[in-house]
Design a protein around this motif. Structure first.
Motif, PDB file in Angstrom:
ATOM      1  N   THR A   1       1.480   1.183  -4.065  1.00 26.72           N
ATOM      2  CA  THR A   1       1.759   2.421  -5.268  1.00 26.72           C
ATOM      3  C   THR A   1       1.742   3.833  -4.859  1.00 26.72           C
ATOM      4  O   THR A   1       2.401   4.613  -5.241  1.00 26.72           O
ATOM      5  N   LEU A   2       0.692   4.174  -4.095  1.00 33.67           N
ATOM      6  CA  LEU A   2       0.658   5.736  -3.541  1.00 33.67           C
ATOM      7  C   LEU A   2       1.527   6.143  -2.718  1.00 33.67           C
ATOM      8  O   LEU A   2       2.002   7.128  -2.767  1.00 33.67           O
ATOM      9  N   ILE A   3       2.103   4.919  -1.841  1.00 31.40           N
ATOM     10  CA  ILE A   3       3.272   5.536  -1.046  1.00 31.40           C
ATOM     11  C   ILE A   3       4.566   5.447  -1.869  1.00 31.40           C
ATOM     12  O   ILE A   3       5.474   6.493  -1.690  1.00 31.40           O
TER      13      ILE A   3
ATOM     14  N   ASN B   1      -6.509  -5.160  -5.401  1.00 30.62           N
ATOM     15  CA  ASN B   1      -6.219  -3.757  -5.736  1.00 30.62           C
ATOM     16  C   ASN B   1      -5.672  -2.776  -4.593  1.00 30.62           C
ATOM     17  O   ASN B   1      -5.111  -1.903  -4.889  1.00 30.62           O
ATOM     18  N   ILE B   2      -6.393  -3.029  -3.570  1.00 29.20           N
ATOM     19  CA  ILE B   2      -6.187  -2.258  -2.335  1.00 29.20           C
ATOM     20  C   ILE B   2      -4.684  -2.396  -1.908  1.00 29.20           C
ATOM     21  O   ILE B   2      -3.988  -1.379  -1.836  1.00 29.20           O
ATOM     22  N   LYS B   3      -4.036  -3.434  -1.724  1.00 29.08           N
ATOM     23  CA  LYS B   3      -2.642  -3.846  -1.368  1.00 29.08           C
ATOM     24  C   LYS B   3      -1.837  -3.076  -2.407  1.00 29.08           C
ATOM     25  O   LYS B   3      -0.952  -2.565  -2.208  1.00 29.08           O
ATOM     26  N   TYR B   4      -2.176  -3.492  -3.568  1.00 34.82           N
ATOM     27  CA  TYR B   4      -1.436  -2.673  -4.823  1.00 34.82           C
ATOM     28  C   TYR B   4      -1.242  -1.270  -4.954  1.00 34.82           C
ATOM     29  O   TYR B   4      -0.312  -0.711  -4.938  1.00 34.82           O
TER      30      TYR B   4
ATOM     31  N   GLU C   1      -5.351 -11.338  -9.082  1.00 39.90           N
ATOM     32  CA  GLU C   1      -6.388 -10.755  -9.975  1.00 39.90           C
ATOM     33  C   GLU C   1      -6.569  -9.181  -9.363  1.00 39.90           C
ATOM     34  O   GLU C   1      -6.652  -8.906  -8.039  1.00 39.90           O
ATOM     35  N   MET C   2      -6.810  -8.509 -10.358  1.00 44.20           N
ATOM     36  CA  MET C   2      -7.295  -7.081 -10.193  1.00 44.20           C
ATOM     37  C   MET C   2      -8.902  -6.969 -10.688  1.00 44.20           C
ATOM     38  O   MET C   2      -9.258  -7.923 -11.408  1.00 44.20           O
ATOM     39  N   ILE C   3      -9.284  -5.805 -10.275  1.00 39.99           N
ATOM     40  CA  ILE C   3     -10.853  -5.559 -10.723  1.00 39.99           C
ATOM     41  C   ILE C   3     -10.798  -5.672 -12.213  1.00 39.99           C
ATOM     42  O   ILE C   3     -11.916  -6.232 -12.795  1.00 39.99           O
ATOM     43  N   LEU C   4      -9.906  -5.002 -13.068  1.00 36.64           N
ATOM     44  CA  LEU C   4     -10.243  -5.041 -14.425  1.00 36.64           C
ATOM     45  C   LEU C   4      -9.871  -6.469 -15.164  1.00 36.64           C
ATOM     46  O   LEU C   4     -10.464  -6.784 -16.047  1.00 36.64           O
ATOM     47  N   THR C   5      -8.920  -7.049 -14.508  1.00 32.27           N
ATOM     48  CA  THR C   5      -8.477  -8.464 -15.173  1.00 32.27           C
ATOM     49  C   THR C   5      -9.762  -9.311 -14.860  1.00 32.27           C
ATOM     50  O   THR C   5     -10.220 -10.214 -15.975  1.00 32.27           O
ATOM     51  N   TYR C   6     -10.358  -9.181 -13.567  1.00 35.44           N
ATOM     52  CA  TYR C   6     -11.555 -10.195 -13.388  1.00 35.44           C
ATOM     53  C   TYR C   6     -12.833  -9.688 -14.442  1.00 35.44           C
ATOM     54  O   TYR C   6     -13.515 -10.456 -14.797  1.00 35.44           O
ATOM     55  N   SER C   7     -13.120  -8.211 -14.496  1.00 36.46           N
ATOM     56  CA  SER C   7     -14.050  -7.925 -15.351  1.00 36.46           C
ATOM     57  C   SER C   7     -13.913  -8.597 -16.694  1.00 36.46           C
ATOM     58  O   SER C   7     -14.855  -8.838 -17.605  1.00 36.46           O
TER      59      SER C   7
END
Length: 294
Positions: A80-82, A73-76, A248-254
């Protein structure tokens, strides 16, 4: 009398919306927060679940899969923010200042945002396909066939491939906000800067961007929130794979924790912790950027 009537009409029209908001947003948030303190599996009656205190939240610290998801998520998020705000502003500026048929180009630019996610997934899966995908065919045509690969099946490229797909869909959304911001910039200020000898870049940096600081703040806050809301595109494209939770992202894992592993209490703990983190970070971000704007 008139004020009382206006208040009555206000309540009449706002109460139904408030009721819907409470039932479908506020109540689920508090319910999920309560579930995060239990060992509920999502199947039995919630009343039969045992209260476990902060056990689920302590387990977050030792979850290796969650750690991988957070890093993804941090890499993504960094990419994205840049890319998203800069690309959205650049496209909006080009369309507003260098095109003749503005309405046509605005529509064309916004099209990716209008396409349903499932259609986007099928489109980009075809583009990334290692056998007949157009991306590999283009690379072969220009003599770069050695770079051809299975973009979403290769563990080295999968995260960046789904990130680019997400960017393709996100940039048009924020393009609209920047377009509205550019249209609100005073033409008199721009003309005055040009008369003073300012070049195009100087006008953008010293006139356009300062006049759009509020819009820029809103865009960065919304993009930051979107980073941690990414779910449907990732899940339908890769389901968190390939390999060891490569995308895997935080929401997909949850989601998998709740519905696949039948551990709703722990899954809700992940979501509750994420929600609190996003709220705090968004508040800090807005405070900092508002001070800068002032």
């Amino acid at each position: 009398m008139k004020e009382r009537r206006n208040r009555k009409y206000f309540l009449m029209f706002s109460l139904p919306a408030l009721a819907v908001y409470t039932v479908f947003w506020i109540f689920p948030v508090f319910l999920g927060f309560y579930i995060s303190f239990t060992n509920w599996n999502g199947i039995v009656n919630l009343a039969d679940a045992q209260f476990t205190g902060f056990k689920n939240y302590v387990n977050l610290l030792y979850d290796s899969i969650l750690r991988v998801s957070v890093l993804n998520n941090i890499k993504y998020g960094i990419i994205t923010l840049i890319v998203v705000p800069v690309a959205a502003f650049a496209v909006a500026y080009l369309v507003e200042n260098f095109t003749r048929k503005k309405s046509f180009w605005r529509t064309v630019t916004y099209l990716p945002a209008m396409i349903p996610t499932i259609v986007t997934v099928f489109l980009w899966k075809w583009i990334y396909n290692p056998q007949y995908g157009i991306l590999n065919e283009i690379l072969k045509a220009v003599g770069l066939g050695g770079l051809a690969t299975g973009w979403i099946t290769n563990t080295k490229t999968a995260l960046y491939a789904v990130t680019f797909t997400s960017l393709w869909k996100m940039v048009p959304v924020y393009f609209v906000l920047f377009l509205a911001g550019l249209q609100s910039v005073s033409i008199d200020l721009i003309e005055a800067a040009v008369l003073d000898g300012a070049g195009r870049w100087q006008v953008i940096i010293n006139v356009t961007i300062p006049c759009m600081k509020r819009i820029i703040t809103i865009v960065y806050v919304l993009v930051f929130i979107d980073i941690f809301r990414v779910f449907d595109l990732i899940y339908t494209m890769t389901k968190g794979g390939p390999g060891y939770y490569t995308t895997e992202m935080i929401l997909t894992y949850s989601y998998k924790t709740v519905f696949t592993n039948s551990n709703a209490g722990y899954g809700m703990a992940i979501i509750s912790a994420l929600t609190l983190f996003v709220i705090i970070c968004s508040f800090i971000q807005m405070k900092i950027q508002n001070r800068t704007a002032d």
